[in-house]
Scaffold this motif. Structure first.
Motif, short mmCIF file in Angstrom:
data_model
loop_
_atom_site.label_atom_id
_atom_site.label_comp_id
_atom_site.label_asym_id
_atom_site.label_seq_id
_atom_site.Cartn_x
_atom_site.Cartn_y
_atom_site.Cartn_z
N LEU A 72 0.92 -1.12 -0.04
CA LEU A 72 -0.23 -0.27 -0.20
C LEU A 72 0.80 1.26 0.07
N LEU A 73 1.36 2.51 -0.50
CA LEU A 73 1.11 3.30 -0.64
C LEU A 73 0.50 4.52 -0.37
N LEU A 74 0.43 5.53 0.40
CA LEU A 74 -0.36 6.43 1.40
C LEU A 74 -0.10 7.63 0.76
N LEU A 75 -0.61 8.52 -0.16
CA LEU A 75 -0.28 8.89 -0.26
C LEU A 75 -1.23 11.00 0.78
N ARG A 76 -0.32 11.25 1.02
CA ARG A 76 -0.82 12.31 2.24
C ARG A 76 -1.56 14.13 1.58
N CYS A 77 -2.02 13.69 0.31
CA CYS A 77 -2.02 15.12 -0.48
C CYS A 77 -3.03 14.32 -1.44
N ALA A 78 -3.52 15.76 -2.23
CA ALA A 78 -5.05 14.86 -3.01
C ALA A 78 -4.09 14.64 -4.48
N GLY A 79 -3.32 15.20 -5.25
CA GLY A 79 -1.99 15.30 -5.58
C GLY A 79 -1.21 14.08 -6.02
N TYR A 80 -1.75 13.28 -7.60
CA TYR A 80 -0.74 12.42 -7.98
C TYR A 80 0.50 12.30 -8.78
N ASN A 81 0.29 12.66 -9.37
CA ASN A 81 1.17 13.04 -10.37
C ASN A 81 2.70 12.81 -10.11
N VAL A 83 2.88 10.03 -8.97
CA VAL A 83 4.04 8.43 -8.32
C VAL A 83 3.27 7.57 -10.36
N ASP A 84 4.03 6.50 -10.63
CA ASP A 84 4.01 5.75 -11.64
C ASP A 84 2.95 4.48 -11.19
N LEU A 85 1.41 5.34 -11.72
CA LEU A 85 0.46 4.61 -11.20
C LEU A 85 0.62 3.30 -12.34
N ALA A 86 0.94 3.20 -13.82
CA ALA A 86 0.79 1.70 -14.20
C ALA A 86 2.61 0.70 -13.59
N ALA A 87 2.93 1.53 -13.70
CA ALA A 87 4.16 0.87 -12.33
C ALA A 87 3.50 0.28 -10.93
N ALA A 88 2.99 0.80 -10.13
CA ALA A 88 2.28 0.44 -8.82
C ALA A 88 0.96 -0.32 -9.01
N GLU A 89 0.34 -0.91 -10.39
CA GLU A 89 -0.80 -1.66 -10.30
C GLU A 89 0.25 -2.95 -11.37
N LYS A 90 1.41 -2.95 -11.76
CA LYS A 90 1.99 -3.82 -12.88
C LYS A 90 2.19 -4.34 -10.83
N ALA A 91 3.12 -3.49 -10.24
CA ALA A 91 3.67 -3.97 -8.96
C ALA A 91 2.98 -4.90 -8.32
N GLY A 92 0.86 -5.19 -8.20
CA GLY A 92 -0.06 -5.10 -7.17
C GLY A 92 -0.01 -4.28 -5.55
N ILE A 93 0.72 -3.31 -5.75
CA ILE A 93 0.75 -1.70 -5.28
C ILE A 93 -0.93 -0.95 -5.21
N THR A 94 -1.89 -0.87 -4.02
CA THR A 94 -2.28 0.02 -3.97
C THR A 94 -2.04 1.78 -4.10
N VAL A 95 -2.59 2.37 -4.49
CA VAL A 95 -2.39 3.38 -4.65
C VAL A 95 -3.60 4.67 -3.62
N MET A 96 -3.67 5.00 -2.24
CA MET A 96 -4.61 5.54 -2.20
C MET A 96 -4.09 7.10 -1.92
N ARG A 97 -5.28 8.07 -1.88
CA ARG A 97 -4.73 9.65 -1.29
C ARG A 97 -5.89 10.04 -0.23
N VAL A 98 -5.80 11.39 -0.52
CA VAL A 98 -6.71 12.11 0.69
C VAL A 98 -7.02 12.92 -0.42
#
Ligand code: NAD
Length: 330
Positions: A72-81, A83-98
């Motif tokens: 799990l990658l927790l962003l303590r912010c709103a923006g997510y630019n 983070v490489d979201l494609a890489a996260a999906e491939k690695a099975g890491i969930t990305v969550m933000r505020v």
């Protein structure tokens, strides 16, 4: 559940430590250092890591995180630019933000930049401290009756519309998806907004189609003497072109909480550094430009809301029911 916080500052530690009292199931460790390939090994044994806006979670870092067992990658912010979201999906890491911790906090900062740069508060403050009580060069605009152009009327943009309306301004806006709730706002095309606005405030996300949306062509469409405010993301503005526009006397004021080169600077004390080849230094050399260091979010209420939602995100993931609207998808 164990969470490792990267790039944590004193205010992060304070607000998260206070919030953690209500989350006995979470164990947290705070690191000053930011996430990178050389620090990712510190995440071994943690299910989640928490980062902020300036941390670069690129493909290599994400894959290394997955190798450490992070899910799990927790962003303590709103923006997510960042983070490489494609890489996260491939690695099975969930990305969550505020997504919307305190839109008013950021809008109020945009308004602070607008009012300060318009009435030259940054210059007046220094003058009076030097016993210089002259007023020459301090003339601003009366904003009442003038036109505010808001680009992006999501949570923060809507709060900025409301502030500008409160100042007695005519509010026009551009958004790919206009809001039905803002009945006092006139939606126009981007070109018309550039043409009509005395004040332009940017509140849309940084995406492929908004990258460098403010460039020399759009600047030349703007009214002479316009005030430009950016509290969204630096790369919405092509800095070289902004500098050219400032040199061509297009702007009566520019207020930036975000700018392209900010990542090396934000939240760091660089007072002894010589900023060679720096566009930041060039921006700071102009008397009608105010730069702050990505502090739009920095209010007590926003920090509290960020801590609470980030920890709720972690718990919901841990319990197998992640809060769906806070998950960032590719
Ligand atoms: P939001 O998602 O609520 O609103 C964004 C709006 O932009 C939406 O209405 C969307 O339709 C619109 N939009 C999307 N693409 C567009 C386009 N091409 N042109 C015009 N509008 C478009 O987001 P928000 O919570 O209001 O945040 C806005 C931005 O503020 C974030 O993306 C983030 O980068 C920035 N932000 C900065 C700080 C700070 O501390 N300075 C803090 C939080 C957020």
């Amino acid at each position: 559940m164990k969470i490792l916080f990267y790039d944590s500052k004193s205010y992060d530690k304070e607000s998260f430590s206070a919030a953690l009292k209500n989350y006995p199931q979470i164990e947290a460790e705070f690191l000053d250092t930011d996430i990178s390939l050389s620090t990712v090994s510190l995440a071994k044994g943690y299910e989640a890591v928490c980062i902020f806006v300036a941390s670069a979670a690129d493909a290599a870092v994400i894959s290394a995180l997955a190798d450490q067992g992070v899910r799990l990658l927790l962003l303590r912010c709103a923006g997510y630019n960042n983070v490489d979201l494609a890489a996260a999906e491939k690695a099975g890491i969930t990305v969550m933000r505020v997504p919307g911790y305190s839109p008013e906090a950021v809008a109020e900062h945009a308004a602070a930049l607008l009012l300060s740069v318009n009435r030259k508060i940054h210059k007046a403050y220094i003058r009076v401290r030097e016993n210089n009580f002259s007023l020459s060069g301090l003339t601003g605009l009366t904003l009442h009756g003038r036109c505010a152009g808001i680009v992006g009327t999501g949570r923060i943009g809507a709060a900025m519309c409301s502030i500008c309306r409160g100042l007695g301004m005519k509010v026009i806006a551009y958004d790919k998806y206009p809001s039905r709730d803002l009945d006092y706002v006139e939606y126009v095309s981007l070109d018309e907004l550039f043409r009509r606005s005395d004040v332009i405030s940017l509140h849309c996300p940084l995406l492929d189609d908004t990258y460098h949306m403010i460039n020399i062509d759009s600047i030349r469409k703007m009214r002479d003497g316009v005030i430009l405010v950016n509290t969204s993301r630096g790369a919405l503005i092509k800095t070289e072109d902004l500098i050219q526009g400032i040199r061509e006397h297009k702007f009566s004021g520019v207020g930036l909480d975000v700018y392209e080169e900010e990542n090396e600077n934000v939240f760091e004390n660089r007072e002894d550094d010589i900023l060679e080849h720096s566009t930041t230094a060039r921006l700071l050399s102009f008397p009608n430009v105010i730069v702050t260091s990505h502090q739009g979010f920095l209010t007590e209420e926003a920090l509290e809301a960020i801590s609470r939602t980030t920890l709720d995100n972690a718990v919901s993931f841990y319990e197998g029911k992640p809060i769906s609207e806070n998950i960032v998808h590719r």
